[in-house]
Design a protein around this motif. Structure first.
Motif, mmCIF file in Angstrom:
data_model
loop_
_atom_site.group_PDB
_atom_site.id
_atom_site.type_symbol
_atom_site.label_atom_id
_atom_site.label_comp_id
_atom_site.label_asym_id
_atom_site.label_seq_id
_atom_site.Cartn_x
_atom_site.Cartn_y
_atom_site.Cartn_z
ATOM 1 N N ALA A 36 0.814 -1.216 0.000
ATOM 2 C CA ALA A 36 0.000 0.000 0.000
ATOM 3 C C ALA A 36 0.843 1.260 0.000
ATOM 4 C CB ALA A 36 -0.925 0.009 1.212
ATOM 5 N N TYR A 37 2.151 1.111 0.050
ATOM 6 C CA TYR A 37 3.035 2.264 0.155
ATOM 7 C C TYR A 37 4.107 2.182 -0.913
ATOM 8 C CZ TYR A 37 6.328 5.605 2.130
ATOM 9 O OH TYR A 37 7.159 6.669 2.317
ATOM 10 N N LYS A 38 4.346 3.272 -1.627
ATOM 11 C CA LYS A 38 5.357 3.296 -2.669
ATOM 12 C C LYS A 38 6.551 4.121 -2.215
ATOM 13 C CE LYS A 38 2.017 2.858 -6.438
ATOM 14 N NZ LYS A 38 1.498 3.472 -7.681
ATOM 15 N N PRO A 39 7.774 3.657 -2.530
ATOM 16 C CA PRO A 39 8.953 4.449 -2.168
ATOM 17 C C PRO A 39 8.873 5.832 -2.775
ATOM 18 C CG PRO A 39 9.570 2.267 -2.920
ATOM 19 C CD PRO A 39 8.113 2.424 -3.227
ATOM 20 N N PRO A 40 9.265 6.863 -2.051
ATOM 21 C CA PRO A 40 9.165 8.218 -2.557
ATOM 22 C C PRO A 40 10.142 8.487 -3.692
ATOM 23 C CG PRO A 40 10.337 8.187 -0.488
ATOM 24 C CD PRO A 40 9.819 6.803 -0.704
ATOM 25 N N VAL A 41 9.793 9.457 -4.522
ATOM 26 C CA VAL A 41 10.670 9.863 -5.610
ATOM 27 C C VAL A 41 11.875 10.588 -5.040
ATOM 28 C CG1 VAL A 41 10.833 11.281 -7.688
ATOM 29 C CG2 VAL A 41 8.717 10.059 -7.170
ATOM 30 N N ALA A 42 13.063 10.339 -5.606
ATOM 31 C CA ALA A 42 14.287 10.991 -5.128
ATOM 32 C C ALA A 42 14.172 12.503 -5.273
ATOM 33 C CB ALA A 42 15.487 10.468 -5.913
ATOM 34 N N TRP A 43 14.696 13.215 -4.281
ATOM 35 C CA TRP A 43 14.677 14.670 -4.300
ATOM 36 C C TRP A 43 15.915 15.184 -5.030
ATOM 37 C CZ3 TRP A 43 11.254 18.011 -1.460
ATOM 38 C CH2 TRP A 43 10.233 17.313 -0.805
ATOM 39 N N ALA A 44 15.747 16.175 -5.841
ATOM 40 C CA ALA A 44 16.881 16.745 -6.567
ATOM 41 C C ALA A 44 16.686 18.253 -6.691
ATOM 42 C CB ALA A 44 17.000 16.127 -7.951
ATOM 43 N N GLY A 45 17.766 18.996 -6.611
ATOM 44 C CA GLY A 45 17.717 20.435 -6.815
ATOM 45 C C GLY A 45 17.013 21.203 -5.728
ATOM 46 N N ILE A 46 16.942 20.675 -4.513
ATOM 47 C CA ILE A 46 16.252 21.374 -3.444
ATOM 48 C C ILE A 46 17.172 22.370 -2.762
ATOM 49 C CG2 ILE A 46 14.603 19.536 -2.974
ATOM 50 C CD1 ILE A 46 16.367 18.477 -0.880
ATOM 51 N N ARG A 47 16.589 23.366 -2.144
ATOM 52 C CA ARG A 47 17.367 24.414 -1.493
ATOM 53 C C ARG A 47 17.760 23.971 -0.095
ATOM 54 N NH1 ARG A 47 16.006 28.851 1.691
ATOM 55 N NH2 ARG A 47 13.775 28.435 1.461
ATOM 56 N N ARG A 48 19.039 24.079 0.209
ATOM 57 C CA ARG A 48 19.513 23.680 1.521
ATOM 58 C C ARG A 48 19.190 24.755 2.563
ATOM 59 N NH1 ARG A 48 25.234 20.496 0.790
ATOM 60 N NH2 ARG A 48 24.596 19.204 -0.962
ATOM 61 N N ALA A 49 18.865 24.287 3.749
ATOM 62 C CA ALA A 49 18.490 25.213 4.811
ATOM 63 C C ALA A 49 19.719 25.689 5.567
ATOM 64 C CB ALA A 49 17.529 24.528 5.778
ATOM 65 N N HIS A 169 11.328 20.048 3.246
ATOM 66 C CA HIS A 169 10.509 18.980 3.833
ATOM 67 C C HIS A 169 11.327 17.703 4.046
ATOM 68 C CE1 HIS A 169 6.860 21.345 3.329
ATOM 69 N NE2 HIS A 169 7.284 21.623 2.109
ATOM 70 N N ARG A 170 12.612 17.869 4.343
ATOM 71 C CA ARG A 170 13.488 16.738 4.615
ATOM 72 C C ARG A 170 13.793 16.677 6.119
ATOM 73 N NH1 ARG A 170 14.042 12.831 1.177
ATOM 74 N NH2 ARG A 170 16.273 12.516 1.560
ATOM 75 N N TYR A 171 14.049 15.469 6.606
ATOM 76 C CA TYR A 171 14.412 15.301 8.005
ATOM 77 C C TYR A 171 15.600 14.359 8.109
ATOM 78 C CZ TYR A 171 12.602 10.562 8.031
ATOM 79 O OH TYR A 171 12.420 9.237 7.759
ATOM 80 N N GLY A 172 16.248 14.370 9.269
ATOM 81 C CA GLY A 172 17.318 13.433 9.578
ATOM 82 C C GLY A 172 17.111 12.864 10.973
ATOM 83 N N ALA A 173 17.495 11.608 11.166
ATOM 84 C CA ALA A 173 17.310 10.942 12.462
ATOM 85 C C ALA A 173 18.409 9.906 12.678
ATOM 86 C CB ALA A 173 15.936 10.274 12.526
ATOM 87 N N MET A 238 8.996 14.649 5.098
ATOM 88 C CA MET A 238 7.811 14.888 5.921
ATOM 89 C C MET A 238 7.078 16.084 5.328
ATOM 90 S SD MET A 238 8.921 14.609 9.932
ATOM 91 C CE MET A 238 9.514 13.074 10.658
ATOM 92 N N LYS A 239 5.773 15.997 5.243
ATOM 93 C CA LYS A 239 5.004 17.101 4.682
ATOM 94 C C LYS A 239 4.896 18.275 5.643
ATOM 95 C CE LYS A 239 2.050 14.453 1.528
ATOM 96 N NZ LYS A 239 0.641 14.117 1.188
ATOM 97 N N HIS A 240 4.876 17.979 6.942
ATOM 98 C CA HIS A 240 4.606 19.019 7.928
ATOM 99 C C HIS A 240 5.655 18.996 9.051
ATOM 100 C CE1 HIS A 240 0.761 19.375 5.907
ATOM 101 N NE2 HIS A 240 0.521 18.096 6.142
ATOM 102 N N VAL A 241 5.731 20.103 9.765
ATOM 103 C CA VAL A 241 6.595 20.173 10.939
ATOM 104 C C VAL A 241 6.142 19.106 11.938
ATOM 105 C CG1 VAL A 241 7.352 21.609 12.868
ATOM 106 C CG2 VAL A 241 7.012 22.632 10.611
ATOM 107 N N PRO A 242 7.049 18.283 12.450
ATOM 108 C CA PRO A 242 6.642 17.197 13.357
ATOM 109 C C PRO A 242 6.104 17.731 14.678
ATOM 110 C CG PRO A 242 9.029 17.399 13.276
ATOM 111 C CD PRO A 242 8.505 18.295 12.208
ATOM 112 N N PRO A 243 5.274 16.945 15.366
ATOM 113 C CA PRO A 243 4.709 17.390 16.660
ATOM 114 C C PRO A 243 5.744 17.313 17.776
ATOM 115 C CG PRO A 243 4.015 15.148 16.167
ATOM 116 C CD PRO A 243 4.771 15.628 14.959
#
Length: 368
Positions: A36-49, A169-173, A238-243
């Motif tokens: 029911a879940y598909k691997p996300p598309v690779a991100w490219a050309g995003i702006r670094r924070a 909308h990227r995270y690290g853990a 992640m689409k949104h800021v985590p809780p």
């Protein structure tokens, strides 16, 4: 019929330290169909924070391997394992059987039971190579075809979120790679992160690292995806800021040359879902000009944290380290001989890894 894998605790994968991602066998009744879940598309050309939201929240992690991982063998009645006799090895990832792609244990079982051929053609991923292997299943007294394999197709556990970059909308853990508990191999795959809570602590002592006891709070609701499992942690979107943020504002990410020995703060959860600050000292800060793990030694000095946990425990992987108003790194390992100390990795390296092309292990992991 194939045997399911046996659950085992996290093993030491380096001589002096243990990764602080804690596997959670109590979570194995939580089921989420991978179809029911598909691997996300690779991100490219995003702006670094330049600044990120710092984490510290406890997160539940499910990491699915790309294929079915062989973790061991078993006898079939009085005979040796047919798979072992056919030269399948522990650590192999089964990709196809008779040309049919295998994604899960249930698919593996189904293909073996339905196959009309007496000998099955396997393609397994072994290290950097793809290997063709032929296996002749044994038919047991009940008429079932048996391979004599112990296999796994996913890993679940509890760790800590390090940062969230709202611009991309990227995270690290975690701050370190997730390896299979039985084989010690890095897991190449994709997965999902969930909100979790801590319901207990096993206090650590010399020679016996402690751990957080955690569980998924809302397993039907995903916080985000995992698309990369590297030496510097797990990364995804992640689409949104985590809780459960400790700070509602973003803070800058330090460059390695801005980090210094001395007092700092880690953010982590020891009860429920509340992120709390605890005092530590940075020792033996390492000069690094390119991404490398083990950037610093973190020494827990906070009296309350020492009383409750004994220092760094499994489940603290990814706990952010703050110094001088900046995010400087994340806790990654605990010293087995001294749980008040462990390794940390620079946050700069984690942020860079979060913005790399996803879906592949870092070169450092491949070399280990």
């Amino acid at each position: 019929m194939l045997s399911r894998h046996r659950s085992k605790s996290l093993r030491v994968f380096v001589l002096v330290a243990m990764g602080t991602f804690v596997f959670a066998p109590t979570l194995q009744n939580v089921q989420h169909p991978t179809s029911a879940y598909k691997p996300p598309v690779a991100w490219a050309g995003i702006r670094r924070a330049e600044a990120v939201y710092v984490g510290g929240q406890s997160i539940g992690i499910r990491l699915n391997s790309k294929g079915v991982l062989v973790v061991g063998f078993e006898h079939v009645e009085d005979s040796d394992s047919p798979a072992k006799a056919g030269h399948i090895q522990v650590g192999d990832v089964i990709e196809t059987i008779n040309g049919q792609r295998i994604h899960s244990i249930s698919e593996l079982r189904e293909h073996v039971m339905k196959a009309s051929e007496h000998t099955l053609d396997f393609v397994v991923h072994r290290g950097e190579a793809k290997v063709h292997v032929q296996v002749r299943p044994t038919v047991d007294s009940s008429g079932n075809k048996r391979l004599g394999l112990l296999v796994r197709d996913s890993t679940r556990g509890v760790g800590t979120l390090t940062f969230y970059d709202a611009a991309s909308h990227r995270y690290g853990a975690l701050g370190h790679v997730i390896t299979d508990a039985d084989t010690g191999h890095a897991i190449d795959g994709w997965g999902t992160v969930y909100d979790s809570e801590i319901f207990g602590i096993v206090r650590g002592s010399s020679g016996k690292p402690g751990e957080k006891r955690g569980r998924f709070v809302t397993p039907q609701i995903r916080l985000g995806s995992i698309d990369s499992n590297t030496a510097f942690g797990v990364f995804g979107s992640m689409k949104h800021v985590p809780p459960h943020l400790y700070r509602a504002r973003k803070i800058p990410v330090a460059r390695p040359n801005q980090v210094h020995n001395g007092e700092a703060t880690i953010l982590t959860v020891v009860h429920g879902q509340q992120v709390e600050p605890f005092t530590v000292r940075i020792e033996n800060k390492t000069r690094q000009t390119k991404p490398t793990t083990k950037s610093m030694i973190v020494h827990v000095t906070d009296p309350r944290l020492l009383k409750e946990t004994g220092g760094i425990v499994q489940g603290m992987s990814g706990s952010p380290i703050l110094q001088d108003g900046r995010l400087i790194g994340a806790v990654t390992h605990v010293f087995v001989s001294d749980p008040t100390r462990g390794y940390g990795v620079y946050a700069k390296w984690m942020l860079e890894q979060a913005h790399h092309r996803t879906g592949a292990l870092s070169s450092e992991v491949k070399a280990n």
